[in-house]
Design a protein around this motif. Structure first.
Motif, mmCIF file in Angstrom:
data_model
loop_
_atom_site.group_PDB
_atom_site.id
_atom_site.type_symbol
_atom_site.label_atom_id
_atom_site.label_comp_id
_atom_site.label_asym_id
_atom_site.label_seq_id
_atom_site.Cartn_x
_atom_site.Cartn_y
_atom_site.Cartn_z
ATOM 1 N N PHE A 1 11.053 -35.528 68.209
ATOM 2 C CA PHE A 1 12.039 -35.693 67.145
ATOM 3 C C PHE A 1 11.402 -36.016 65.799
ATOM 4 N N ARG A 2 10.233 -36.654 65.801
ATOM 5 C CA ARG A 2 9.508 -36.830 64.535
ATOM 6 C C ARG A 2 9.098 -35.477 63.972
ATOM 7 N N LEU A 3 8.567 -34.622 64.825
ATOM 8 C CA LEU A 3 8.166 -33.294 64.383
ATOM 9 C C LEU A 3 9.378 -32.448 63.994
ATOM 10 N N LEU A 4 10.469 -32.586 64.744
ATOM 11 C CA LEU A 4 11.665 -31.813 64.434
ATOM 12 C C LEU A 4 12.214 -32.189 63.066
ATOM 13 N N ARG A 5 12.239 -33.475 62.759
ATOM 14 C CA ARG A 5 12.722 -33.912 61.444
ATOM 15 C C ARG A 5 11.891 -33.279 60.328
ATOM 16 N N THR A 6 10.570 -33.336 60.465
ATOM 17 C CA THR A 6 9.682 -32.748 59.459
ATOM 18 C C THR A 6 9.850 -31.239 59.394
ATOM 19 N N GLY A 7 9.939 -30.612 60.576
ATOM 20 C CA GLY A 7 10.082 -29.163 60.627
ATOM 21 C C GLY A 7 11.374 -28.665 60.020
ATOM 22 N N LEU A 8 12.461 -29.397 60.225
ATOM 23 C CA LEU A 8 13.739 -28.996 59.635
ATOM 24 C C LEU A 8 13.686 -29.025 58.114
ATOM 25 N N LEU A 9 13.104 -30.073 57.570
ATOM 26 C CA LEU A 9 12.996 -30.152 56.107
ATOM 27 C C LEU A 9 12.130 -29.025 55.558
ATOM 28 N N ALA A 10 11.051 -28.684 56.274
ATOM 29 C CA ALA A 10 10.184 -27.581 55.828
ATOM 30 C C ALA A 10 10.923 -26.249 55.888
ATOM 31 N N TRP A 11 11.699 -26.031 56.950
ATOM 32 C CA TRP A 11 12.485 -24.793 57.077
ATOM 33 C C TRP A 11 13.541 -24.708 55.979
ATOM 34 N N MET A 12 14.221 -25.811 55.704
ATOM 35 C CA MET A 12 15.278 -25.804 54.699
ATOM 36 C C MET A 12 14.734 -25.554 53.296
ATOM 37 N N SER A 13 13.525 -26.023 53.039
ATOM 38 C CA SER A 13 12.931 -25.844 51.710
ATOM 39 C C SER A 13 12.256 -24.492 51.545
ATOM 40 N N GLY A 14 12.143 -23.735 52.630
ATOM 41 C CA GLY A 14 11.471 -22.442 52.573
ATOM 42 C C GLY A 14 9.967 -22.514 52.737
ATOM 43 N N GLU A 15 9.448 -23.697 53.088
ATOM 44 C CA GLU A 15 8.008 -23.841 53.280
ATOM 45 C C GLU A 15 7.538 -23.160 54.566
ATOM 46 N N THR A 16 8.422 -23.038 55.550
ATOM 47 C CA THR A 16 8.075 -22.383 56.803
ATOM 48 C C THR A 16 9.097 -21.308 57.126
ATOM 49 N N ALA A 17 8.695 -20.392 57.991
ATOM 50 C CA ALA A 17 9.586 -19.346 58.490
ATOM 51 C C ALA A 17 9.431 -19.312 60.001
ATOM 52 N N PRO A 18 10.143 -20.189 60.723
ATOM 53 C CA PRO A 18 10.007 -20.250 62.180
ATOM 54 C C PRO A 18 10.231 -18.885 62.832
ATOM 55 N N VAL A 19 9.375 -18.555 63.785
ATOM 56 C CA VAL A 19 9.407 -17.243 64.430
ATOM 57 C C VAL A 19 10.743 -17.031 65.149
ATOM 58 N N GLY A 20 11.347 -15.869 64.903
ATOM 59 C CA GLY A 20 12.589 -15.511 65.580
ATOM 60 C C GLY A 20 13.835 -16.128 64.998
ATOM 61 N N MET A 21 13.700 -16.870 63.904
ATOM 62 C CA MET A 21 14.849 -17.533 63.308
ATOM 63 C C MET A 21 15.187 -16.955 61.948
ATOM 64 N N PRO A 22 16.464 -17.048 61.533
ATOM 65 C CA PRO A 22 16.822 -16.619 60.184
ATOM 66 C C PRO A 22 16.309 -17.619 59.151
ATOM 67 N N ALA A 23 16.279 -17.200 57.903
ATOM 68 C CA ALA A 23 16.050 -18.156 56.821
ATOM 69 C C ALA A 23 17.181 -19.179 56.845
ATOM 70 N N HIS A 24 16.887 -20.371 56.348
ATOM 71 C CA HIS A 24 17.915 -21.407 56.395
ATOM 72 C C HIS A 24 19.175 -20.997 55.629
ATOM 73 N N ALA A 25 19.012 -20.293 54.518
ATOM 74 C CA ALA A 25 20.184 -19.861 53.743
ATOM 75 C C ALA A 25 21.097 -18.980 54.586
ATOM 76 N N ASP A 26 20.524 -18.133 55.432
ATOM 77 C CA ASP A 26 21.335 -17.274 56.297
ATOM 78 C C ASP A 26 21.999 -18.080 57.405
ATOM 79 N N PHE A 27 21.284 -19.055 57.956
ATOM 80 C CA PHE A 27 21.864 -19.947 58.960
ATOM 81 C C PHE A 27 23.074 -20.675 58.377
ATOM 82 N N ALA A 28 22.903 -21.232 57.184
ATOM 83 C CA ALA A 28 23.994 -21.959 56.529
ATOM 84 C C ALA A 28 25.164 -21.040 56.200
ATOM 85 N N ALA A 29 24.867 -19.787 55.863
ATOM 86 C CA ALA A 29 25.935 -18.840 55.553
ATOM 87 C C ALA A 29 26.794 -18.548 56.773
#
Length: 223
Positions: free
Chosen positions: A108-136
């Motif tokens: 959960f420590r890593l997940l918290r950090t990873g979520l913030l990185a995904w939301m800011s566009g710093e990462t692009a997790p494999v197989g997942m949409p961009a956060h903007a598309d997820f939120a849409a």
């Protein structure tokens, strides 16, 4: 005003090879929720779910307690993000399965950090949409609810990520608040919105009225 009830799925199989499967306790949680609504005469004019197995299985449990089948529309936009992909995007090395208290905390420590990185566009997790598309996808589901009209009673069965996203959108909350909301939502918990034709309003968050008795409190779970 209409009412929208957003329900996180019952306890799934955290730490197992296939998380997307309700545990026996998860089924019980959802049956209690359906029975709670049946006893209070709650009606539903429309039901939406994600397309994951744990969403469909949770609705089955709710239906069992409710005493009738609630026809539902499945929307991919209500599906959860891939937490393993989020973590791997910031920690590509091997990780122990989260099966003991310390490894769960690390996850959960890593997940918290990873979520913030995904939301800011710093990462692009494999197989997942961009956060903007997820939120849409979540915003689309909320718009469908508004389109149903005044006074409707609506149920959404989804996951913690989409529900926390919906709350953050309604409150116009920053990313860090989304993460904290996301990591606090309990299994089968109910979040309620009131809505008019123009917008949603938060009424309650992360409640478990169906598990609030001496006989049911031991069914409360978080992951």
């Amino acid at each position: 005003m209409g009412s929208l009830y957003l329900v996180r799925h019952g306890q799934a199989s955290f730490g197992a090879a296939d998380y997307d499967q309700l545990s026996a306790r998860g089924h019980v949680q959802c049956r209690h929720l359906g029975a709670y609504w049946r006893e209070r005469g709650q009606r539903f004019d429309a039901v939406f779910t994600g397309t994951l197995r744990r969403h469909a299985q949770s609705l089955v449990g709710i239906n069992e307690g409710y005493g009738q089948d609630l026809p539902a529309v499945a929307l991919p936009g209500l599906n959860e993000y891939d937490s393993e992909a989020v973590v791997r995007a910031i920690h590509p090395g091997p990780l122990a399965a989260p099966t003991d208290p310390e490894s769960v905390k690390q996850h959960f420590r890593l997940l918290r950090t990873g979520l913030l990185a995904w939301m800011s566009g710093e990462t692009a997790p494999v197989g997942m949409p961009a956060h903007a598309d997820f939120a849409a996808g979540v915003a689309d589901a909320l718009a469908r609810v508004l389109a149903l009209g005044v006074g409707k009673q609506v149920l959404i069965v989804s996951s913690g990520g989409p529900i926390a996203t919906a709350v953050a959108q309604v409150l116009q909350a920053p990313p860090a608040t989304f993460v904290e909301l996301n990591l606090r939502i309990r299994n089968s918990a109910v979040t309620e919105f009131a809505f008019n034709p123009k917008r949603h309003h938060l009424v309650t968050f992360n409640t478990l009225p169906h598990l609030d008795t001496a006989q049911t409190r031991d069914h409360i779970t978080h992951a």
